[in-house]
Write a protein that holds these residues in place. Structure first.
Motif, PDB file in Angstrom:
ATOM      1  N   LYS A 137       6.292  11.808   7.928  1.00 52.45           N
ATOM      2  CA  LYS A 137       6.490  11.841   6.475  1.00 52.45           C
ATOM      3  C   LYS A 137       5.274  12.447   5.796  1.00 52.45           C
ATOM      4  CE  LYS A 137       9.645   7.999   6.210  1.00 52.45           C
ATOM      5  NZ  LYS A 137      10.186   7.041   5.299  1.00 52.45           N
ATOM      6  N   LYS A 138       5.424  12.775   4.522  1.00 51.61           N
ATOM      7  CA  LYS A 138       4.312  13.260   3.703  1.00 51.61           C
ATOM      8  C   LYS A 138       3.660  12.061   3.022  1.00 51.61           C
ATOM      9  CE  LYS A 138       6.487  17.668   2.657  1.00 51.61           C
ATOM     10  NZ  LYS A 138       7.000  18.520   1.582  1.00 51.61           N
ATOM     11  N   PRO A 139       2.313  12.058   2.930  1.00 51.10           N
ATOM     12  CA  PRO A 139       1.637  10.910   2.307  1.00 51.10           C
ATOM     13  C   PRO A 139       1.714  10.882   0.784  1.00 51.10           C
ATOM     14  CG  PRO A 139       0.027  12.532   2.959  1.00 51.10           C
ATOM     15  CD  PRO A 139       1.365  13.027   3.452  1.00 51.10           C
ATOM     16  N   SER A 180      -9.047  10.256  -4.785  1.00 49.77           N
ATOM     17  CA  SER A 180      -9.046  11.047  -3.551  1.00 49.77           C
ATOM     18  C   SER A 180      -8.000  10.632  -2.513  1.00 49.77           C
ATOM     19  CB  SER A 180     -10.436  11.031  -2.915  1.00 49.77           C
ATOM     20  OG  SER A 180     -10.789   9.712  -2.521  1.00 49.77           O
ATOM     21  N   TYR A 181      -6.923   9.999  -2.942  1.00 52.56           N
ATOM     22  CA  TYR A 181      -5.806   9.716  -2.049  1.00 52.56           C
ATOM     23  C   TYR A 181      -5.032  11.006  -1.826  1.00 52.56           C
ATOM     24  CZ  TYR A 181      -1.401   8.070  -0.194  1.00 52.56           C
ATOM     25  OH  TYR A 181      -0.311   7.897   0.620  1.00 52.56           O
ATOM     26  N   PRO A 182      -4.601  11.317  -0.621  1.00 50.20           N
ATOM     27  CA  PRO A 182      -4.731  10.553   0.623  1.00 50.20           C
ATOM     28  C   PRO A 182      -6.033  10.906   1.354  1.00 50.20           C
ATOM     29  CG  PRO A 182      -3.302  12.440   0.994  1.00 50.20           C
ATOM     30  CD  PRO A 182      -3.704  12.471  -0.466  1.00 50.20           C
ATOM     31  N   ASN A 183      -6.632   9.882   1.965  1.00 45.53           N
ATOM     32  CA  ASN A 183      -7.782  10.147   2.825  1.00 45.53           C
ATOM     33  C   ASN A 183      -7.259  10.468   4.232  1.00 45.53           C
ATOM     34  OD1 ASN A 183      -7.242   7.650   4.087  1.00 45.53           O
ATOM     35  ND2 ASN A 183      -8.696   6.561   2.774  1.00 45.53           N
ATOM     36  N   LYS A 184      -8.149  10.702   5.173  1.00 45.63           N
ATOM     37  CA  LYS A 184      -7.734  11.077   6.551  1.00 45.63           C
ATOM     38  C   LYS A 184      -6.841  10.018   7.182  1.00 45.63           C
ATOM     39  CE  LYS A 184     -10.716  14.676   7.522  1.00 45.63           C
ATOM     40  NZ  LYS A 184     -10.133  15.912   7.105  1.00 45.63           N
ATOM     41  N   LYS A 185      -7.206   8.753   6.983  1.00 47.77           N
ATOM     42  CA  LYS A 185      -6.420   7.650   7.552  1.00 47.77           C
ATOM     43  C   LYS A 185      -4.994   7.635   6.973  1.00 47.77           C
ATOM     44  CE  LYS A 185      -6.716   2.633   8.058  1.00 47.77           C
ATOM     45  NZ  LYS A 185      -7.479   1.432   7.710  1.00 47.77           N
ATOM     46  N   ASP A 186      -4.890   7.834   5.667  1.00 47.86           N
ATOM     47  CA  ASP A 186      -3.573   7.880   5.013  1.00 47.86           C
ATOM     48  C   ASP A 186      -2.738   9.045   5.545  1.00 47.86           C
ATOM     49  OD1 ASP A 186      -4.244   5.724   3.220  1.00 47.86           O
ATOM     50  OD2 ASP A 186      -5.281   7.159   1.924  1.00 47.86           O
ATOM     51  N   GLN A 187      -3.373  10.190   5.718  1.00 49.37           N
ATOM     52  CA  GLN A 187      -2.676  11.379   6.208  1.00 49.37           C
ATOM     53  C   GLN A 187      -2.165  11.170   7.632  1.00 49.37           C
ATOM     54  OE1 GLN A 187      -5.593  14.466   5.684  1.00 49.37           O
ATOM     55  NE2 GLN A 187      -5.251  14.598   3.482  1.00 49.37           N
ATOM     56  N   LEU A 188      -3.019  10.593   8.491  1.00 51.39           N
ATOM     57  CA  LEU A 188      -2.620  10.357   9.883  1.00 51.39           C
ATOM     58  C   LEU A 188      -1.455   9.374   9.981  1.00 51.39           C
ATOM     59  CD1 LEU A 188      -6.098  10.213  11.661  1.00 51.39           C
ATOM     60  CD2 LEU A 188      -4.330  11.971  11.930  1.00 51.39           C
ATOM     61  N   TYR A 189      -1.501   8.330   9.179  1.00 50.72           N
ATOM     62  CA  TYR A 189      -0.429   7.325   9.190  1.00 50.72           C
ATOM     63  C   TYR A 189       0.911   7.974   8.854  1.00 50.72           C
ATOM     64  CZ  TYR A 189       2.208   3.080   8.304  1.00 50.72           C
ATOM     65  OH  TYR A 189       3.165   2.094   8.345  1.00 50.72           O
ATOM     66  N   ALA A 190       0.927   8.746   7.763  1.00 53.79           N
ATOM     67  CA  ALA A 190       2.166   9.393   7.333  1.00 53.79           C
ATOM     68  C   ALA A 190       2.635  10.407   8.380  1.00 53.79           C
ATOM     69  CB  ALA A 190       1.964  10.070   5.983  1.00 53.79           C
ATOM     70  N   LYS A 238       0.823  -1.197   0.000  1.00 57.00           N
ATOM     71  CA  LYS A 238       0.000   0.000   0.000  1.00 57.00           C
ATOM     72  C   LYS A 238       0.863   1.255   0.000  1.00 57.00           C
ATOM     73  CE  LYS A 238      -3.387   2.328   2.832  1.00 57.00           C
ATOM     74  NZ  LYS A 238      -4.728   2.143   3.249  1.00 57.00           N
ATOM     75  N   LYS A 239       0.413   2.272  -0.713  1.00 54.40           N
ATOM     76  CA  LYS A 239       1.114   3.556  -0.707  1.00 54.40           C
ATOM     77  C   LYS A 239       0.988   4.171   0.682  1.00 54.40           C
ATOM     78  CE  LYS A 239       1.741   7.823  -3.181  1.00 54.40           C
ATOM     79  NZ  LYS A 239       3.111   7.448  -3.494  1.00 54.40           N
ATOM     80  N   HIS A 240       2.135   4.616   1.221  1.00 49.37           N
ATOM     81  CA  HIS A 240       2.143   5.289   2.519  1.00 49.37           C
ATOM     82  C   HIS A 240       2.775   6.663   2.450  1.00 49.37           C
ATOM     83  CE1 HIS A 240       0.634   1.957   4.853  1.00 49.37           C
ATOM     84  NE2 HIS A 240       1.554   1.153   4.382  1.00 49.37           N
ATOM     85  N   PHE A 241       3.749   6.831   1.539  1.00 52.34           N
ATOM     86  CA  PHE A 241       4.539   8.048   1.554  1.00 52.34           C
ATOM     87  C   PHE A 241       4.763   8.585   0.150  1.00 52.34           C
ATOM     88  CE2 PHE A 241       6.260   5.108   4.842  1.00 52.34           C
ATOM     89  CZ  PHE A 241       5.623   5.697   5.925  1.00 52.34           C
ATOM     90  N   GLU A 242       5.033   9.862   0.106  1.00 57.06           N
ATOM     91  CA  GLU A 242       5.382  10.527  -1.133  1.00 57.06           C
ATOM     92  C   GLU A 242       6.610   9.864  -1.761  1.00 57.06           C
ATOM     93  OE1 GLU A 242       5.411  15.159  -2.084  1.00 57.06           O
ATOM     94  OE2 GLU A 242       6.934  14.600  -0.616  1.00 57.06           O
ATOM     95  N   LYS A 243       6.573   9.677  -3.054  1.00 64.28           N
ATOM     96  CA  LYS A 243       7.689   9.153  -3.858  1.00 64.28           C
ATOM     97  C   LYS A 243       8.066   7.709  -3.548  1.00 64.28           C
ATOM     98  CE  LYS A 243       9.533  13.703  -4.692  1.00 64.28           C
ATOM     99  NZ  LYS A 243      10.627  14.634  -4.553  1.00 64.28           N
ATOM    100  N   ASP A 244       7.146   6.921  -2.967  1.00 66.73           N
ATOM    101  CA  ASP A 244       7.464   5.509  -2.702  1.00 66.73           C
ATOM    102  C   ASP A 244       7.178   4.611  -3.913  1.00 66.73           C
ATOM    103  OD1 ASP A 244       4.680   5.275  -2.606  1.00 66.73           O
ATOM    104  OD2 ASP A 244       4.613   4.680  -0.497  1.00 66.73           O
TER     105      ASP A 244
END
Length: 188
Positions: free
Chosen positions: A132-134, A117-127, A85-91
């Motif tokens: 890091k930036k999502p 619509s990526y990143p959602n709230k959950k993605d943003q919080l994880y990063a 799964k994508k977690h961070f910018e430029k991964d």
């Protein structure tokens, strides 16, 4: 007796020579079949607005539905590091989860595109928790304008920065039949 042994040796040499030709021919034939499979055309059934999209990353397929029924499939390319799964910018990963189409751009650097619509709230919080930036700007798009000549050949490898790539013709179809707000589920 000598003549029989000579004939047997000659037959063995012929079998070895024929194997030398037959095995590479079989391998080449298999590679051609795989290549043709990768270049399959889109399957489209029915007309009208698409009400949901599903991406199967491991199968490199985008499926779309009308009234809950499968209405078509496209073969896709993904981010250059597609597993996970994508977690961070430029991964180089393509996101996984439930999102929606949040925009349409007819003048993209990649033919046309539909925003995801990526990143959602959950993605943003994880990063954020990891400092890091999502990342963002995930799209379903056609070919980059400078690589239009690739056509269906782009499917031979995953080349995007995390987006979902289809051919320009498929993008035209998806663009015309998909509204902003359409849900998209991206699965591993």
């Amino acid at each position: 007796n000598f003549k029989i042994k000579t004939n047997q040796l000659n037959r063995q040499k012929m079998v070895k020579r024929s194997n030398f030709v037959v095995v590479p021919t079989i391998v080449l034939t298999c590679l051609i079949i795989v290549a043709i499979h990768s270049l399959e055309s889109a399957t489209i059934i029915g007309e009208g607005n698409i009400d949901s999209i599903q991406v199967l990353k491991s199968k490199r397929k985008l499926l779309f539905f009308r009234e809950g029924q499968l209405s078509g499939t496209f073969r896709i390319s993904l981010g250059f590091s597609p597993k996970g799964k994508k977690h961070f910018e430029k991964d180089g990963k393509t996101p996984e989860g439930l999102y929606e189409i949040d925009g349409k751009n007819p003048n993209s650097i990649a033919h046309k595109n539909l925003g995801v619509s990526y990143p959602n709230k959950k993605d943003q919080l994880y990063a954020k928790r990891l400092g890091k930036k999502p990342g963002g700007s995930i799209k379903i798009h056609g070919l980059l304008n400078k690589y239009k000549k690739l056509g269906k050949m782009h499917r031979f490898y995953d080349w995007t920065a995390g987006c979902i790539a289809i051919t320009d013709e498929e993008m035209d179809y998806l663009y015309e039949n998909t509204a902003v707000g359409t849900p998209i589920r991206i699965l591993p």
